[in-house]
Design a protein around this motif. Structure first.
Motif, PDB file in Angstrom:
ATOM      1  N   LEU A  40       0.818  -1.214   0.000  1.00  0.00           N
ATOM      2  CA  LEU A  40       0.000   0.000   0.000  1.00  0.00           C
ATOM      3  C   LEU A  40       0.857   1.271   0.000  1.00  0.00           C
ATOM      4  O   LEU A  40       0.392   2.323  -0.446  1.00  0.00           O
ATOM      5  N   HIS A  41       2.088   1.166   0.501  1.00  0.00           N
ATOM      6  CA  HIS A  41       2.953   2.343   0.537  1.00  0.00           C
ATOM      7  C   HIS A  41       3.910   2.444  -0.643  1.00  0.00           C
ATOM      8  O   HIS A  41       4.316   3.545  -1.016  1.00  0.00           O
ATOM      9  N   HIS A  42       4.293   1.331  -1.229  1.00  0.00           N
ATOM     10  CA  HIS A  42       5.264   1.361  -2.324  1.00  0.00           C
ATOM     11  C   HIS A  42       4.679   0.937  -3.664  1.00  0.00           C
ATOM     12  O   HIS A  42       5.294   1.216  -4.702  1.00  0.00           O
ATOM     13  N   ALA A  43       3.550   0.262  -3.646  1.00  0.00           N
ATOM     14  CA  ALA A  43       2.937  -0.217  -4.896  1.00  0.00           C
ATOM     15  C   ALA A  43       1.425  -0.094  -4.785  1.00  0.00           C
ATOM     16  O   ALA A  43       0.680  -1.021  -5.095  1.00  0.00           O
ATOM     17  N   ALA A  44       0.972   1.072  -4.354  1.00  0.00           N
ATOM     18  CA  ALA A  44      -0.450   1.302  -4.116  1.00  0.00           C
ATOM     19  C   ALA A  44      -1.252   1.174  -5.411  1.00  0.00           C
ATOM     20  O   ALA A  44      -0.702   1.261  -6.514  1.00  0.00           O
ATOM     21  N   PRO A  45      -2.560   0.952  -5.300  1.00  0.00           N
ATOM     22  CA  PRO A  45      -3.385   0.794  -6.501  1.00  0.00           C
ATOM     23  C   PRO A  45      -3.214   1.919  -7.524  1.00  0.00           C
ATOM     24  O   PRO A  45      -3.291   1.671  -8.729  1.00  0.00           O
ATOM     25  N   ALA A  46      -2.956   3.134  -7.072  1.00  0.00           N
ATOM     26  CA  ALA A  46      -2.803   4.255  -8.003  1.00  0.00           C
ATOM     27  C   ALA A  46      -1.593   4.100  -8.914  1.00  0.00           C
ATOM     28  O   ALA A  46      -1.518   4.741  -9.976  1.00  0.00           O
ATOM     29  N   ARG A  47      -0.639   3.246  -8.545  1.00  0.00           N
ATOM     30  CA  ARG A  47       0.552   3.023  -9.368  1.00  0.00           C
ATOM     31  C   ARG A  47       0.316   1.981 -10.465  1.00  0.00           C
ATOM     32  O   ARG A  47       1.213   1.714 -11.267  1.00  0.00           O
ATOM     33  N   TRP A  48      -0.872   1.377 -10.474  1.00  0.00           N
ATOM     34  CA  TRP A  48      -1.179   0.318 -11.427  1.00  0.00           C
ATOM     35  C   TRP A  48      -2.172   0.821 -12.467  1.00  0.00           C
ATOM     36  O   TRP A  48      -2.789   1.883 -12.307  1.00  0.00           O
ATOM     37  N   SER A  49      -2.335   0.053 -13.515  1.00  0.00           N
ATOM     38  CA  SER A  49      -3.275   0.441 -14.575  1.00  0.00           C
ATOM     39  C   SER A  49      -4.673   0.650 -14.022  1.00  0.00           C
ATOM     40  O   SER A  49      -5.394   1.553 -14.451  1.00  0.00           O
ATOM     41  N   ASP A  50      -5.071  -0.185 -13.077  1.00  0.00           N
ATOM     42  CA  ASP A  50      -6.350  -0.052 -12.387  1.00  0.00           C
ATOM     43  C   ASP A  50      -6.290  -0.908 -11.133  1.00  0.00           C
ATOM     44  O   ASP A  50      -5.331  -1.657 -10.916  1.00  0.00           O
ATOM     45  N   ARG A  51      -7.313  -0.805 -10.288  1.00  0.00           N
ATOM     46  CA  ARG A  51      -7.289  -1.564  -9.037  1.00  0.00           C
ATOM     47  C   ARG A  51      -7.332  -3.068  -9.306  1.00  0.00           C
ATOM     48  O   ARG A  51      -6.734  -3.849  -8.560  1.00  0.00           O
ATOM     49  N   ALA A  52      -8.033  -3.498 -10.353  1.00  0.00           N
ATOM     50  CA  ALA A  52      -8.099  -4.925 -10.647  1.00  0.00           C
ATOM     51  C   ALA A  52      -6.712  -5.491 -10.934  1.00  0.00           C
ATOM     52  O   ALA A  52      -6.408  -6.633 -10.570  1.00  0.00           O
ATOM     53  N   THR A  53      -5.855  -4.694 -11.569  1.00  0.00           N
ATOM     54  CA  THR A  53      -4.489  -5.155 -11.837  1.00  0.00           C
ATOM     55  C   THR A  53      -3.686  -5.229 -10.541  1.00  0.00           C
ATOM     56  O   THR A  53      -2.899  -6.167 -10.336  1.00  0.00           O
ATOM     57  N   PHE A  54      -3.880  -4.267  -9.656  1.00  0.00           N
ATOM     58  CA  PHE A  54      -3.244  -4.311  -8.342  1.00  0.00           C
ATOM     59  C   PHE A  54      -3.662  -5.564  -7.575  1.00  0.00           C
ATOM     60  O   PHE A  54      -2.814  -6.303  -7.057  1.00  0.00           O
ATOM     61  N   THR A  55      -4.962  -5.832  -7.497  1.00  0.00           N
ATOM     62  CA  THR A  55      -5.420  -6.977  -6.705  1.00  0.00           C
ATOM     63  C   THR A  55      -5.008  -8.296  -7.347  1.00  0.00           C
ATOM     64  O   THR A  55      -4.700  -9.263  -6.643  1.00  0.00           O
ATOM     65  N   ALA A  56      -4.985  -8.350  -8.684  1.00  0.00           N
ATOM     66  CA  ALA A  56      -4.533  -9.576  -9.351  1.00  0.00           C
ATOM     67  C   ALA A  56      -3.086  -9.878  -9.006  1.00  0.00           C
ATOM     68  O   ALA A  56      -2.707 -11.039  -8.746  1.00  0.00           O
ATOM     69  N   ASN A  57      -2.232  -8.859  -8.987  1.00  0.00           N
ATOM     70  CA  ASN A  57      -0.822  -9.084  -8.710  1.00  0.00           C
ATOM     71  C   ASN A  57      -0.543  -9.260  -7.227  1.00  0.00           C
ATOM     72  O   ASN A  57       0.441  -9.920  -6.863  1.00  0.00           O
ATOM     73  N   ARG A  58      -1.400  -8.740  -6.380  1.00  0.00           N
ATOM     74  CA  ARG A  58      -1.297  -9.067  -4.957  1.00  0.00           C
ATOM     75  C   ARG A  58      -1.572 -10.559  -4.764  1.00  0.00           C
ATOM     76  O   ARG A  58      -0.845 -11.252  -4.038  1.00  0.00           O
ATOM     77  N   LEU A  59      -2.604 -11.082  -5.416  1.00  0.00           N
ATOM     78  CA  LEU A  59      -2.880 -12.510  -5.369  1.00  0.00           C
ATOM     79  C   LEU A  59      -1.730 -13.315  -5.969  1.00  0.00           C
ATOM     80  O   LEU A  59      -1.393 -14.400  -5.476  1.00  0.00           O
ATOM     81  N   SER A  60      -1.102 -12.794  -7.005  1.00  0.00           N
ATOM     82  CA  SER A  60      -0.024 -13.550  -7.657  1.00  0.00           C
ATOM     83  C   SER A  60       1.141 -13.796  -6.721  1.00  0.00           C
ATOM     84  O   SER A  60       1.893 -14.762  -6.912  1.00  0.00           O
ATOM     85  N   LEU A  61       1.332 -12.951  -5.711  1.00  0.00           N
ATOM     86  CA  LEU A  61       2.409 -13.188  -4.750  1.00  0.00           C
ATOM     87  C   LEU A  61       2.188 -14.504  -4.008  1.00  0.00           C
ATOM     88  O   LEU A  61       3.145 -15.234  -3.716  1.00  0.00           O
ATOM     89  N   ILE A  62       0.938 -14.809  -3.681  1.00  0.00           N
ATOM     90  CA  ILE A  62       0.629 -16.087  -3.052  1.00  0.00           C
ATOM     91  C   ILE A  62       0.762 -17.216  -4.064  1.00  0.00           C
ATOM     92  O   ILE A  62       1.369 -18.255  -3.792  1.00  0.00           O
ATOM     93  N   TRP A  63       0.206 -16.994  -5.266  1.00  0.00           N
ATOM     94  CA  TRP A  63       0.249 -18.037  -6.292  1.00  0.00           C
ATOM     95  C   TRP A  63       1.689 -18.393  -6.663  1.00  0.00           C
ATOM     96  O   TRP A  63       2.050 -19.561  -6.751  1.00  0.00           O
ATOM     97  N   GLN A  64       2.551 -17.403  -6.841  1.00  0.00           N
ATOM     98  CA  GLN A  64       3.928 -17.660  -7.254  1.00  0.00           C
ATOM     99  C   GLN A  64       4.721 -18.399  -6.170  1.00  0.00           C
ATOM    100  O   GLN A  64       5.706 -19.078  -6.473  1.00  0.00           O
ATOM    101  N   SER A  65       4.297 -18.280  -4.920  1.00  0.00           N
ATOM    102  CA  SER A  65       5.003 -18.966  -3.833  1.00  0.00           C
ATOM    103  C   SER A  65       4.532 -20.404  -3.656  1.00  0.00           C
ATOM    104  O   SER A  65       5.142 -21.158  -2.889  1.00  0.00           O
ATOM    105  N   HIS A  66       3.491 -20.791  -4.367  1.00  0.00           N
ATOM    106  CA  HIS A  66       2.817 -22.069  -4.092  1.00  0.00           C
ATOM    107  C   HIS A  66       3.637 -23.264  -4.570  1.00  0.00           C
ATOM    108  O   HIS A  66       4.296 -23.933  -3.763  1.00  0.00           O
ATOM    109  N   GLU A  67       3.650 -23.551  -5.859  1.00  0.00           N
ATOM    110  CA  GLU A  67       4.369 -24.719  -6.349  1.00  0.00           C
ATOM    111  C   GLU A  67       5.885 -24.544  -6.252  1.00  0.00           C
ATOM    112  O   GLU A  67       6.598 -25.459  -5.823  1.00  0.00           O
ATOM    113  N   ALA A  68       6.378 -23.372  -6.654  1.00  0.00           N
ATOM    114  CA  ALA A  68       7.829 -23.149  -6.606  1.00  0.00           C
ATOM    115  C   ALA A  68       8.350 -23.194  -5.171  1.00  0.00           C
ATOM    116  O   ALA A  68       9.429 -23.751  -4.902  1.00  0.00           O
TER     117      ALA A  68
END
Length: 341
Positions: A193-221
């Motif tokens: 929220l302080h370094h990569a807040a939604p306003a820094r992304w194309s839209d909030r949906a892109t922010f939330t998708a990539n927040r979820l990707s942090l969990i997804w990328q840690s899963h199998e790898a």
């Protein structure tokens, strides 16, 4: 400290340094022509095809996040958005990472060895984002959602699997939005929220998708790296140090290869790019994994916690789960394990 059980022939076959793994890595190196990851003509997706066929055909929430993930994009917004996400991960405190990983390691062992290495990495990231991961069942619930996503992302995924993966995505996006409202000061939520807040992304949906990707990328790898670290511990009699975890990844104990599409050819040609056996097991260039530091810290902290547990035996390996780009060790609880105090 956990004691070492005697490896059987079957156990050795699951070792990441067994000849089968060496042969896989050598074959990838030979087949790949080794195009550099810095080559801008090698794209994550074929131009004009942002989604793989099952997602393109069936759509839904899984397709929605996939198309927004930085990992799958080479557009003009990728650079600044990736830079913001990288700053957020760099700002994450090592102490916070280790504290969360040790807690998830403790909770995870209550669920058994077959559960432990799968859930510790992803549940640590989720808890750093403020999600309530307080018992083995909450760990299992997250794991089930991630496995549903994995099935929906498979190359031959059915409409049912894509739909189930989308339902899992919707549920996780809601949980992360709730965590943002309820626990905005959770360590990783705060740095985002302080370094990569939604306003820094194309839209909030892109922010939330990539927040979820942090969990997804840690899963199998993450499960692959932690599982191979347990195998290395069985082999050497001691838990791997942090620098040894990076060596394990280099030797094929995490993601062994990645794929690109050569946009210079028509149609764009798929290209295999080895990661195992190179100096960049976490990738390089525009798509270098920004989570390398946290991933190594999570695994190291979890292993440190295990090493402190008296009367605990290391698990017995089973047949690994072989994926296109990695092998994930599997374990079973031993009848000779002593109960946790």
């Amino acid at each position: 400290m956990p004691t070492q059980s005697s490896p059987s022939t079957a156990a050795m076959s699951a070792c990441p340094f067994h000849a089968r793994h060496d042969a896989d890595t050598a074959a990838a190196l030979a087949a790949a022509a080794t195009p550099p990851l810095l080559d801008p003509a090698l794209r994550m997706r074929p131009p004009g095809e942002p989604l793989p066929a099952p997602l393109r055909e069936h759509g839904g929430a899984l397709a929605g996040v996939f198309g927004r993930w930085l990992r799958q994009r080479d557009d003009a917004a990728h650079g600044p958005e990736k830079a913001a996400l990288t700053r957020a991960l760099i700002a994450l405190s090592e102490d916070d990472i280790r504290r969360a990983a040790r807690r998830q390691a403790s909770i995870g062992l209550m669920g058994g060895w077959e559960h432990w290495h799968w859930v510790v990495p992803s549940c640590t990231v989720a808890s750093l984002l403020g999600m309530a991961i307080d018992d083995p069942e909450s760990q299992r619930r997250l794991h089930r959602g991630l496995r549903a996503m994995a099935a929906g992302l498979a190359p031959q995924a059915t409409a049912r699997e894509v739909h189930a993966g989308g339902e899992a995505v919707d549920a996780l996006l809601r949980e992360l939005d709730d965590a943002e409202r309820r626990a905005p000061d959770a360590p990783l939520q705060w740095t985002l929220l302080h370094h990569a807040a939604p306003a820094r992304w194309s839209d909030r949906a892109t922010f939330t998708a990539n927040r979820l990707s942090l969990i997804w990328q840690s899963h199998e790898a993450g499960a692959a790296l932690l599982g191979h670290a347990l195998l290395a511990w069985r082999s050497t009699g001691r838990p791997p140090a942090r620098e040894e975890l990076l060596r394990i990844a280099r030797d094929g104990g995490a993601v062994r290869l990645t794929r690109r599409f050569d946009a210079r050819k028509q149609p764009p040609a798929p290209v295999v790019v080895p990661l195992a056996g190179t100096d960049f097991p976490f990738g390089d260039g525009a798509h270098r994994c920004p989570g390398q530091g946290p991933a190594l810290s999570i695994a190291h902290a979890a292993l440190d916690w295990l090493a402190e547990q008296a009367h605990l035996r290391l698990p017995t390996p089973g047949e690994p789960l072989s994926l296109a780009n990695m092998d994930i060790p599997q374990f079973q609880s031993s009848a000779h394990e002593e109960p946790l105090a």
